[in-house]
Design an enzyme around this catalytic site. Structure first.
Site, PDB file in Angstrom:
ATOM      1  N   ASP A 123      -8.178   9.648  40.882  1.00  0.00           N
ATOM      2  CA  ASP A 123      -6.794   9.787  40.290  1.00  0.00           C
ATOM      3  C   ASP A 123      -6.456  10.883  40.060  1.00  0.00           C
ATOM      4  O   ASP A 123      -7.271  11.890  39.569  1.00  0.00           O
ATOM      5  CB  ASP A 123      -6.746   8.765  38.801  1.00  0.00           C
ATOM      6  N   ASP A 139      -2.040   3.536  43.822  1.00  0.00           N
ATOM      7  CA  ASP A 139      -1.466   2.971  42.518  1.00  0.00           C
ATOM      8  C   ASP A 139       0.222   2.667  42.694  1.00  0.00           C
ATOM      9  O   ASP A 139       0.593   1.701  42.468  1.00  0.00           O
ATOM     10  CB  ASP A 139      -1.889   3.335  41.243  1.00  0.00           C
TER      11      ASP A 139
END
Length: 173
Positions: A123, A139
């Protein structure tokens, strides 16, 4: 039958292109952000910050990799089923659902690749202003695709248009 194979082929190719984009951005995050201070895009609002997520959204369900594999497989199977049942490309009304299926599948596969190859998801996008959990491009795909499916099913498609996705045996089959 030809429409079904065309739907699946376009879905697979489009999904692969988005997965490539997701993996490319994660590769850039690893090579430019890992071990570095956050890269500030907008001071106090948004920055690029490397993170390794071993759980689901918001870091929940840490260490449940097998469950994530199963969920990703179910998402891909469900999307393939939807694409198989979807009317042909001449019926433009279904393009929104095609687009959503591609987004959701690409997000699931993009994060699955990370989980299988390194046991965590990379991330790197961080909204510091609201201290939102750090996320990635996959995401975004899942979130946008899911929101669009919800809106389309609630406000765009009629019930009879969605009947093509039911489990009932098809006429002439």
């Amino acid at each position: 039958m030809r429409d079904r194979w065309t739907n699946l082929a376009v879905w697979a190719i489009s999904t692969a292109a988005l997965v490539w984009a997701d993996q490319w951005t994660k590769m850039l995050a690893v090579s430019h952000l890992k071990g570095q201070e956050p890269y500030v895009i907008w001071d106090g609002v948004f920055e690029l910050l490397y993170s390794e997520n071993r759980g689901a959204a918001f870091g929940m369900l840490q260490g449940r990799q097998t469950m994530f594999y199963i969920i990703a497989a179910l998402v891909v199977a469900a999307a393939a089923y939807v694409m198989w049942r979807m009317p042909g490309w001449k019926q433009r009304r279904y393009h929104w659902l095609r687009f959503c299926a591609v987004l959701i599948t690409a997000g699931a596969v993009g994060n699955l690749i990370d989980r299988v190859s390194q046991q965590y998801v990379v991330d790197f996008l961080y909204f510091k202003l609201i201290d939102f959990p750090i996320f990635n491009v996959a995401d975004i795909y899942v979130t946008v695709g899911s929101a669009l499916v919800f809106l389309a099913v609630c406000f765009y498609y009629r019930e009879e248009e969605l009947a093509v996705f039911g489990w009932k045996k098809e006429a002439g089959a």
